[in-house]
Enzyme design. Structure first.
Site, PDB file in Angstrom:
ATOM      1  N   LYS A   1     -15.274   5.386   3.972  1.00 59.15           N
ATOM      2  CA  LYS A   1     -15.699   4.144   3.351  1.00 59.15           C
ATOM      3  C   LYS A   1     -15.852   3.047   4.387  1.00 59.15           C
ATOM      4  O   LYS A   1     -16.193   1.923   4.053  1.00 59.15           O
ATOM      5  CB  LYS A   1     -14.676   3.713   2.300  1.00 59.15           C
ATOM      6  CG  LYS A   1     -14.521   4.698   1.150  1.00 59.15           C
ATOM      7  CD  LYS A   1     -13.612   4.110   0.072  1.00 59.15           C
ATOM      8  CE  LYS A   1     -13.295   5.098  -1.028  1.00 59.15           C
ATOM      9  NZ  LYS A   1     -12.211   6.029  -0.686  1.00 59.15           N
TER      10      LYS A   1
ATOM     11  N   CYS B   1      15.756 -12.428  11.731  1.00 57.96           N
ATOM     12  CA  CYS B   1      16.627 -11.960  10.653  1.00 57.96           C
ATOM     13  C   CYS B   1      17.117 -10.533  10.780  1.00 57.96           C
ATOM     14  O   CYS B   1      18.012 -10.130  10.057  1.00 57.96           O
ATOM     15  CB  CYS B   1      15.930 -12.148   9.301  1.00 57.96           C
ATOM     16  SG  CYS B   1      14.447 -11.155   9.108  1.00 57.96           S
TER      17      CYS B   1
ATOM     18  N   HIS C   1      -9.030   1.194  -5.917  1.00 53.61           N
ATOM     19  CA  HIS C   1     -10.491   1.235  -5.856  1.00 53.61           C
ATOM     20  C   HIS C   1     -11.126   1.153  -7.239  1.00 53.61           C
ATOM     21  O   HIS C   1     -10.548   1.622  -8.224  1.00 53.61           O
ATOM     22  CB  HIS C   1     -10.942   2.541  -5.175  1.00 53.61           C
ATOM     23  CG  HIS C   1     -10.601   2.597  -3.723  1.00 53.61           C
ATOM     24  ND1 HIS C   1     -11.345   1.960  -2.769  1.00 53.61           N
ATOM     25  CD2 HIS C   1      -9.583   3.202  -3.066  1.00 53.61           C
ATOM     26  CE1 HIS C   1     -10.809   2.177  -1.576  1.00 53.61           C
ATOM     27  NE2 HIS C   1      -9.727   2.932  -1.722  1.00 53.61           N
TER      28      HIS C   1
ATOM     29  N   THR D   1       2.320   7.171   1.338  1.00 54.83           N
ATOM     30  CA  THR D   1       2.368   5.948   0.535  1.00 54.83           C
ATOM     31  C   THR D   1       2.614   4.691   1.371  1.00 54.83           C
ATOM     32  O   THR D   1       2.159   3.609   1.028  1.00 54.83           O
ATOM     33  CB  THR D   1       3.484   6.112  -0.525  1.00 54.83           C
ATOM     34  OG1 THR D   1       3.142   7.227  -1.337  1.00 54.83           O
ATOM     35  CG2 THR D   1       3.649   4.875  -1.378  1.00 54.83           C
TER      36      THR D   1
ATOM     37  N   CYS E   1      15.396 -14.334   5.717  1.00 55.46           N
ATOM     38  CA  CYS E   1      14.102 -14.173   6.401  1.00 55.46           C
ATOM     39  C   CYS E   1      13.297 -15.450   6.165  1.00 55.46           C
ATOM     40  O   CYS E   1      12.952 -15.762   5.029  1.00 55.46           O
ATOM     41  CB  CYS E   1      13.363 -12.956   5.841  1.00 55.46           C
ATOM     42  SG  CYS E   1      11.616 -12.877   6.267  1.00 55.46           S
TER      43      CYS E   1
ATOM     44  N   SER F   1      -4.587   1.601   2.894  1.00 57.85           N
ATOM     45  CA  SER F   1      -5.241   0.297   2.740  1.00 57.85           C
ATOM     46  C   SER F   1      -4.735  -0.503   1.550  1.00 57.85           C
ATOM     47  O   SER F   1      -5.127  -1.652   1.371  1.00 57.85           O
ATOM     48  CB  SER F   1      -6.759   0.474   2.624  1.00 57.85           C
ATOM     49  OG  SER F   1      -7.228   1.248   3.701  1.00 57.85           O
ATOM     50  N   ALA F   2      -3.902   0.107   0.713  1.00 58.84           N
ATOM     51  CA  ALA F   2      -3.291  -0.600  -0.414  1.00 58.84           C
ATOM     52  C   ALA F   2      -4.307  -1.077  -1.446  1.00 58.84           C
ATOM     53  O   ALA F   2      -4.100  -2.058  -2.138  1.00 58.84           O
ATOM     54  CB  ALA F   2      -2.434  -1.776   0.080  1.00 58.84           C
ATOM     55  N   ILE F   3      -5.409  -0.341  -1.533  1.00 59.98           N
ATOM     56  CA  ILE F   3      -6.480  -0.754  -2.447  1.00 59.98           C
ATOM     57  C   ILE F   3      -6.454   0.094  -3.719  1.00 59.98           C
ATOM     58  O   ILE F   3      -6.276   1.310  -3.658  1.00 59.98           O
ATOM     59  CB  ILE F   3      -7.863  -0.578  -1.776  1.00 59.98           C
ATOM     60  CG1 ILE F   3      -7.949  -1.437  -0.524  1.00 59.98           C
ATOM     61  CG2 ILE F   3      -8.990  -0.930  -2.751  1.00 59.98           C
ATOM     62  CD1 ILE F   3      -9.160  -1.126   0.321  1.00 59.98           C
TER      63      ILE F   3
ATOM     64  N   VAL G   1      12.916  20.653   1.116  1.00 66.29           N
ATOM     65  CA  VAL G   1      12.744  21.925   0.416  1.00 66.29           C
ATOM     66  C   VAL G   1      12.461  23.011   1.449  1.00 66.29           C
ATOM     67  O   VAL G   1      11.569  22.866   2.292  1.00 66.29           O
ATOM     68  CB  VAL G   1      11.603  21.843  -0.623  1.00 66.29           C
ATOM     69  CG1 VAL G   1      11.282  23.219  -1.195  1.00 66.29           C
ATOM     70  CG2 VAL G   1      11.982  20.868  -1.734  1.00 66.29           C
TER      71      VAL G   1
END
Lengths: 403, 479
Positions: free
Chosen positions: B249, B444, B48, B40, B404, B44-46, B171
């Site tokens: 892709k 920071c 789709h 996670t 920050c 690419s944080a997309i 686990v």
């Protein structure tokens, strides 16, 4: 609220500017984002500051203290833990724990210094473990926070901060396996190479760089390789250093964020472009110190801050007049500051050469002088008498190699 | 009834949250010290659109469906999601054929709004693109988000609804009887279980092996990325893909939700034993540079602020492997959740709970009246209108203390992140974006270490970057 001159940043440049502006009769407001004045001087506990300005060697905190005392005498009180959210048209939005204030200013002195180039921007491949610090962070941890960043370190970059940190780490009981520099010559002042490395038997690896960092959690080792003239690693020259700490001293970047859309930049220094009185392309904004160009000595920053502060106050009084003559970087001039000359104040030029030269002739307008042992890491500071600049439409600054 | 979810990435987090809608005791077990730190964390944080997956795949079944859920999910859980749209570009008529194929495939998959644009239109929408680009497949429903925030937000909301979150436990085995798992055993504890959902990402095959259930072998597929400074905000407004190849892709250029520009990923299949080594390489980063420069010629790598790499859980079938085990009747696998995993996750989570657990396993779950779907994010004070920010500072001066500077994060936000469970520097970074900006913590980090130490009542030497071995400082200079 309205003030004549507001100064952003209470480091060497900002404090000097505040003092001179006040002495010039202006009502000043000095704001600082950290919890105290002094800026980076506070963590520079080594000596070597003030040789020019005070004709004696001081530590960073001692140097800052002298200006704080002067401010106390003049009744200048800095607002600390203050964040400038935005600079508008002769207006600054200031955020502190007391609230948000819009401050109307007659003139502004932007003196926020530089920031360190972070490890991430160097695009060095490998893992992303803990144990990688910029030199400034390592310095702050040791000198202000009283904590060691690790046990065994390599320094990447031989700028002055890198050299000084190599010595500091050794003095505080860490092991330093070497300093790595991608250029064929050291990046810092010669005196620092001698006093920080040679005196402590710390090896300096020139024309070399870190090509990989390894470590699943904490840094475990780095790979260093020789580089060719275009800084590409040469296969087969790799050498592995087992270390838990990498200190990155890869240069300083003038901070522009707040004025980015308001003023012109100096393409040679990557900082705010100013005239010889510290005035930017926007008449009410002045700037001085490492946000205009990264200087070698804090003394120079102080001189620059004083000039900017003085003329910011004069600007408010309507005393800044006259046209500006552009200063243009010519042959072999890597950095030239300032970029305009206003004949109400003598011109002091700061120049960095593009490459080392045994002998070079500096030409600025009608002025000429030969210097020896020119290196990019040592800035030239030259006062140009007015008579060499009279009647010029522009001043080209170049350095001709003398063979 | 007791349900145990293994792995707190987006899948585990959303499945766990879905389960807390019902009258169940739900436990979420994560080996890392925080949620969302595996697959996670680095992708690419997309979100789709869903035209890329062949219609017969499990991926296709959940992608467009998951995409459609993001709007509401992001509102309920208060994370950033921007439906910016995407382009797949073609430089020639051969690549145009590929776009036409994707368009048809997308229509079959139920992707709305797809159309092919010609040069003038696509360049007016994205002026920084290479003018040699002739066509683009425009998918208006594609979006961008912060994947780790999806996991953090879902877990926070689930905890509010009764989830027991267990961090830092691995686990190690299962206790079984009569063809069912009875207990999940970790390196520290045991947890009784009536239902087990395996969302262990890269390690889901190993968990499945321990439980003696069907699995597909998982290997890491690595993607290397370069993140560019916010100064370039607006360089592209949409996700820009090249025409796809058989392997992936392609290497893309896209905006991040906080205004940066992300370049990447490469796609490199690694052996199974490389699951814990998301390393970047010289070759990989060079590939990212040269491929993205072809899409957007003005890309300036002197504005790079960070390079990183992420691993995706890939299987030989290149498809999700989701279902109730045939051999262990109370065990559900959510495996091989490679791209478009992030997009599909909300739809998969619903499917797991509503269809697999309730219909296939025939478990009657009772909806809880008390379930509250809403979570409030950490307030970003510097983004508020000044009058509102002023009021917040009057209430709590820490909202006026900037920590920050690059990303404008106040002390109040840092303290709030700690209150919500951040225990490490990365925990703060992913929750607040502090240390995520152009100076990468240069100003920071030390301040944040001190706030962490103060709030947690520990010595600064105890502060970690992320994992147990990632110490930051080594004792005092002098006593």
């Amino acid at each position: 609220m309205r003030v004549d001159v507001m100064i952003i940043g209470a480091g060497a440049a900002g404090m000097a500017a505040a003092i001179k502006a006040k002495e010039e009769g202006a009502e000043v407001l000095l704001v600082e984002r950290d919890d105290r004045t002094g800026g980076i001087l506070n963590q520079c506990i080594h000596n070597g500051f003030g040789l020019h300005y005070f004709k004696q060697e001081l530590t960073g905190p001692e140097y800052a203290e002298r200006f704080q005392e002067k401010m106390d005498k003049l009744g200048i009180k800095a607002v600390t833990n203050a964040y400038v959210k935005q600079i508008g048209n002769r207006e600054v939005i200031l955020v502190t724990e007391k609230g948000i204030e819009r401050i109307e200013v007659g003139a502004l002195v932007y003196a926020v210094g530089a920031r360190e180039r972070p490890f991430g921007s160097l695009m060095i491949p490998g893992d992303r473990p803990s144990g990688i610090f910029t030199a400034g962070v390592a310095q702050r941890l040791i000198n202000i926070e009283n904590h060691l960043p690790g046990k065994r370190a390599l320094i990447l970059g031989s700028g002055d901060i890198g050299l000084i940190m190599a010595r500091r780490l050794v003095l505080e009981g860490m092991e330093v396996v070497g300093v790595v520099e991608r250029l064929p010559y050291p990046g810092g002042l010669l005196r620092n190479v001698v006093q920080c490395l040679e005196d402590y038997d710390i090896p300096l690896y020139l024309s070399s760089t870190v090509v990989e960092v390894r470590g699943r959690e904490r840094l475990e080792e780095v790979v260093v390789a020789k580089v060719d003239e275009s800084f590409n690693p040469i296969p087969g020259t790799e050498k592995v250093f087992k270390i838990d700490t990498l200190v990155v001293s890869a240069g300083l970047i003038p901070q522009l964020k707040l004025v980015d859309s308001l003023v012109n930049k100096n393409p040679t220094s990557k900082g705010v472009a100013t005239s010889n009185i510290g005035q930017t392309s926007t008449d009410w904004i002045f700037s001085a110190g490492n946000c205009t160009a990264v200087f070698d000595l804090v003394d120079y920053v102080t001189y620059e801050g004083e000039t900017a502060g003085k003329y910011a106050a004069k600007f408010v009084k309507g005393e800044v007049k006259g046209g500006r003559i552009p200063i243009k970087p010519g042959k072999n001039a890597a950095v030239v500051h300032p970029l305009w000359y206003i004949p109400i104040e003598p011109l002091t030029l700061y120049i960095r050469v593009k490459r080392p030269m045994e002998k070079g002739r500096l030409v600025a307008g009608k002025f000429e002088r030969v210097f020896e042992d020119l290196v990019p890491s040592e800035m030239l500071r030259v006062r140009i008498p007015d008579r060499y600049l009279e009647g010029l439409d522009e001043i080209v600054v170049s350095i001709e190699e003398v063979i | 009834m007791k349900a145990v979810v293994i792995g707190a990435g987006v899948f585990g987090a959303l499945v766990a949250r879905e389960l807390t809608r019902y009258d169940l005791e739900v436990t979420l077990i994560e080996k890392n010290l925080d949620v969302g730190w595996g697959v996670t964390k680095a992708n690419s944080a997309i979100v789709h659109a869903g035209y890329d997956d062949p219609p017969e795949t499990v991926r296709a079944r959940f992608c467009a469906k998951g995409n459609a859920m993001y709007e509401e999910l992001s509102k309920e859980l208060d994370f950033e999601f921007k439906r910016v749209g995407s382009f797949v570009v073609a430089f020639n008529d051969e690549e145009l054929k590929e776009l036409e194929r994707l368009l048809k495939q997308g229509e079959k998959n139920g992707v709305p709004g797809l159309r092919i644009l010609e040069r003038d239109e696509l360049l007016s929408m994205e002026p920084s693109l290479n003018p040699e680009i002739k066509y683009a497949l425009y998918a208006p429903t594609a979006g961008i988000t912060e994947p780790w925030m999806v996991a953090i937000a879902a877990v926070e909301n689930a905890v509010k609804n009764g989830l027991k979150l267990v961090l830092g436990e691995r686990v190690t085995g299962f206790e079984k009887a009569n063809g069912r798992v009875k207990k999940v055993i970790t390196d520290k504890n045991e947890y009784e279980a009536d239902i087990v959902i395996n969302c262990a990402g890269l390690y889901a095959d190993e968990i499945a092996k321990m439980a003696g259930v069907e699995y597909v072998p998982i290997h890491p597929r690595k993607g290397e990325y370069i993140l560019l400074d916010k100064k370039l905000q607006g360089l592209v407004r949409r996700v820009i893909f090249p025409a796809p190849t058989k392997i992936s892709k392609g290497i893309l250029v896209l905006p991040t939700v906080d205004g940066g520009i992300l370049l990447g990923p490469t796609a490199e299949d690694l052996p199974q034993d490389m699951k814990d080594r998301p390393i970047t390489t010289r070759e990989g980063l060079e590939k990212v540079r040269s491929f993205t420069k072809r899409l957007v010629p003005s890309i300036d790598l002197s504005l790079a602020i960070k390079t990183f790499s992420g691993l995706r859980p890939e299987s030989p079938q290149k498809d999700f492997f989701i279902g109730v085990s045939e051999s262990v009747k109370n065990f559900v696998n959510v495996m091989a959740t490679r791209s478009p995993g992030l997009t599909a996750a909300p739809a998969v989570a619903k499917y797991v709970v509503e269809e697999l657990i309730q219909e296939k396993m025939k478990l009657q779950l009772m909806k809880k009246e008390s379930f509250d779907p809403h979570r409030e994010g950490i307030k970003r004070y510097a983004s508020l209108p000044l009058e509102e920010w002023q009021k917040e500072i009057e209430k709590d001066p820490r909202a006026g203390r900037m920590v920050c500077f690059c990303n404008e994060v106040t002390e109040k936000e840092i303290v709030e992140a700690i209150r919500r469970g951040a225990r490490t520097l990365d925990g703060i970074k992913f929750r607040t974006r502090a240390m995520f900006g152009r100076c990468q913590g240069g100003f920071c980090m030390v301040k944040i270490m001190k706030i962490l130490a103060r709030e947690l009542g520990v010595d600064i030497c105890e502060i970690r970057m992320n994992s147990k071995g990632s110490w930051v400082v080594n004792g005092k200079v002098r006593e």
